[in-house]
Design a protein around this motif. Structure first.
Motif, PDB file in Angstrom:
ATOM      1  N   GLY A 207       5.788 -13.417 -12.619  1.00 44.80           N
ATOM      2  CA  GLY A 207       7.214 -13.156 -12.796  1.00 44.80           C
ATOM      3  C   GLY A 207       7.602 -11.758 -12.363  1.00 44.80           C
ATOM      4  N   ASP A 208       6.639 -10.829 -12.341  1.00 42.31           N
ATOM      5  CA  ASP A 208       6.923  -9.470 -11.876  1.00 42.31           C
ATOM      6  C   ASP A 208       7.025  -9.444 -10.352  1.00 42.31           C
ATOM      7  N   TYR A 209       7.706  -8.431  -9.842  1.00 44.36           N
ATOM      8  CA  TYR A 209       7.879  -8.340  -8.391  1.00 44.36           C
ATOM      9  C   TYR A 209       7.765  -6.900  -7.942  1.00 44.36           C
ATOM     10  N   VAL A 210       7.486  -6.721  -6.658  1.00 44.53           N
ATOM     11  CA  VAL A 210       7.287  -5.383  -6.106  1.00 44.53           C
ATOM     12  C   VAL A 210       7.833  -5.365  -4.685  1.00 44.53           C
ATOM     13  N   GLY A 211       8.267  -4.179  -4.259  1.00 42.54           N
ATOM     14  CA  GLY A 211       8.749  -4.021  -2.895  1.00 42.54           C
ATOM     15  C   GLY A 211      10.236  -3.801  -2.779  1.00 42.54           C
ATOM     16  N   GLU A 212      10.975  -4.032  -3.893  1.00 48.12           N
ATOM     17  CA  GLU A 212      12.435  -3.923  -3.806  1.00 48.12           C
ATOM     18  C   GLU A 212      12.891  -2.492  -3.568  1.00 48.12           C
ATOM     19  N   MET A 213      12.145  -1.510  -4.098  1.00 47.37           N
ATOM     20  CA  MET A 213      12.542  -0.112  -3.893  1.00 47.37           C
ATOM     21  C   MET A 213      12.480   0.249  -2.417  1.00 47.37           C
ATOM     22  N   SER A 214      11.410  -0.162  -1.753  1.00 46.12           N
ATOM     23  CA  SER A 214      11.260   0.123  -0.329  1.00 46.12           C
ATOM     24  C   SER A 214      12.302  -0.623   0.505  1.00 46.12           C
ATOM     25  N   LEU A 215      12.658  -1.829   0.067  1.00 46.65           N
ATOM     26  CA  LEU A 215      13.682  -2.590   0.793  1.00 46.65           C
ATOM     27  C   LEU A 215      15.051  -1.938   0.648  1.00 46.65           C
ATOM     28  N   ILE A 216      15.311  -1.353  -0.519  1.00 37.29           N
ATOM     29  CA  ILE A 216      16.621  -0.761  -0.767  1.00 37.29           C
ATOM     30  C   ILE A 216      16.802   0.562  -0.029  1.00 37.29           C
TER      31      ILE A 216
ATOM     32  N   GLU B 100       0.825  -1.198   0.000  1.00 37.67           N
ATOM     33  CA  GLU B 100       0.000   0.000   0.000  1.00 37.67           C
ATOM     34  C   GLU B 100       0.864   1.255   0.000  1.00 37.67           C
ATOM     35  N   GLN B 101       0.459   2.212  -0.782  1.00 39.46           N
ATOM     36  CA  GLN B 101       1.152   3.494  -0.883  1.00 39.46           C
ATOM     37  C   GLN B 101       1.258   4.162   0.493  1.00 39.46           C
ATOM     38  N   GLY B 102       2.463   4.641   0.821  1.00 37.83           N
ATOM     39  CA  GLY B 102       2.672   5.326   2.091  1.00 37.83           C
ATOM     40  C   GLY B 102       2.971   4.418   3.254  1.00 37.83           C
ATOM     41  N   LYS B 103       2.964   3.096   3.043  1.00 42.34           N
ATOM     42  CA  LYS B 103       3.242   2.144   4.111  1.00 42.34           C
ATOM     43  C   LYS B 103       4.464   1.303   3.765  1.00 42.34           C
ATOM     44  N   LYS B 104       5.029   0.665   4.788  1.00 43.69           N
ATOM     45  CA  LYS B 104       6.144  -0.253   4.587  1.00 43.69           C
ATOM     46  C   LYS B 104       5.659  -1.684   4.817  1.00 43.69           C
ATOM     47  N   SER B 105       6.091  -2.585   3.962  1.00 40.05           N
ATOM     48  CA  SER B 105       5.757  -3.999   4.160  1.00 40.05           C
ATOM     49  C   SER B 105       6.990  -4.827   4.504  1.00 40.05           C
ATOM     50  N   ASN B 106       8.194  -4.249   4.264  1.00 39.40           N
ATOM     51  CA  ASN B 106       9.461  -4.929   4.591  1.00 39.40           C
ATOM     52  C   ASN B 106       9.583  -6.302   3.942  1.00 39.40           C
TER      53      ASN B 106
ATOM     54  N   GLU C 101      16.297 -11.723   4.457  1.00 39.46           N
ATOM     55  CA  GLU C 101      16.688 -12.702   3.444  1.00 39.46           C
ATOM     56  C   GLU C 101      17.053 -12.004   2.132  1.00 39.46           C
ATOM     57  N   PHE C 102      16.291 -10.953   1.781  1.00 38.81           N
ATOM     58  CA  PHE C 102      16.578 -10.186   0.572  1.00 38.81           C
ATOM     59  C   PHE C 102      17.946  -9.512   0.686  1.00 38.81           C
ATOM     60  N   ALA C 103      18.209  -8.885   1.829  1.00 42.54           N
ATOM     61  CA  ALA C 103      19.470  -8.178   2.051  1.00 42.54           C
ATOM     62  C   ALA C 103      20.656  -9.143   2.036  1.00 42.54           C
ATOM     63  N   ARG C 104      20.448 -10.356   2.527  1.00 47.08           N
ATOM     64  CA  ARG C 104      21.535 -11.336   2.540  1.00 47.08           C
ATOM     65  C   ARG C 104      21.801 -11.888   1.142  1.00 47.08           C
TER      66      ARG C 104
END
Length: 224
Positions: free
Chosen positions: A80-89, A44-50, A113-116
């Motif tokens: 195959g598409d993905y979302v959330g990487e921008m917020s994780l970075i 959701e826009q404006g929120k973090k899901s980590n 796990e993503f960061a590792r």
């Protein structure tokens, strides 16, 4: 039909195609498969899901909403598409909402796990970077169309984005085109989009079949 394991699912995701067997096993142990109902939000826009969410099946719409509640459709997500990487970075809230258009299955990978995984696999890091560049290019095209194109050009570009080649090589939009959705994509009124699409059909740029599919003629590419 056998139920696919997390490892089987991981191997089918392009983002993870370069993982070594040990890395794939590690990711498979960390991901969670989740089913989202139609209308449910993945982020959701404006929120973090980590987390990083990778679409396995279904379809989701990327939208952004202003303070007055006006909605703009930015993109459509497919398997195959993905979302959330921008917020994780950058550790910032999501810049848009991803809402499921139909029942959608996704793999969820947590922040740790993503960061590792990124430092351990340069090919995956490159794939994430390539995905970010593609989104930036898409955003550039949208800005360009809004700034430089008239409504006819913006409608044409939106139709070309929807269309896929069929077995005969002609561009077809299989599902019925929503005038409201196109309006939200290009920043125009629904009434204006309806008039433009009717004119495009009358002039032979597009053809709407009895099933509701839209055939996009080659000459439309010059407008988009």
């Amino acid at each position: 039909m056998s139920i696919l394991s997390n490892l089987d699912l991981i191997r089918r995701v392009p983002l993870f195609s370069s993982l070594t067997p040990a890395q794939a096993e590690s990711i498979a142990d960390a991901v969670i498969k989740r089913r989202f109902k139609r209308g449910e939000c993945i982020v959701e826009q404006g929120k973090k899901s980590n987390c990083l969410a990778i679409v396995l099946t279904g379809r989701a719409r990327v939208v952004t909403t202003d303070s007055r509640g006006r909605e703009v459709i930015l993109a459509t997500m497919s398997p195959g598409d993905y979302v959330g990487e921008m917020s994780l970075i950058d550790n910032q809230p999501h810049s848009a909402t991803v809402r499921c258009e139909v029942q959608t299955d996704a793999l969820i990978l947590g922040r740790a796990e993503f960061a590792r995984c990124l430092p351990e696999n340069s090919s995956m890091a490159y794939a994430v970077m390539k995905g970010l560049v593609q989104r930036l290019r898409h955003a550039d095209r949208k800005i360009e169309s809004l700034a430089l194109m008239d409504v006819y050009g913006r409608v044409a570009r939106a139709l070309l984005e929807f269309a896929q080649p069929d077995k005969d090589g002609q561009l077809v939009i299989k599902d019925r085109v929503s005038r409201q959705d196109v309006a939200k994509m290009i920043g125009a009124s629904r009434e204006m989009v309806s008039r433009v699409m009717k004119d495009l059909e009358d002039r032979g740029f597009i053809e709407v079949t009895e099933t509701g599919a839209t055939i996009v003629k080659e000459r439309l590419t010059a407008m988009g």
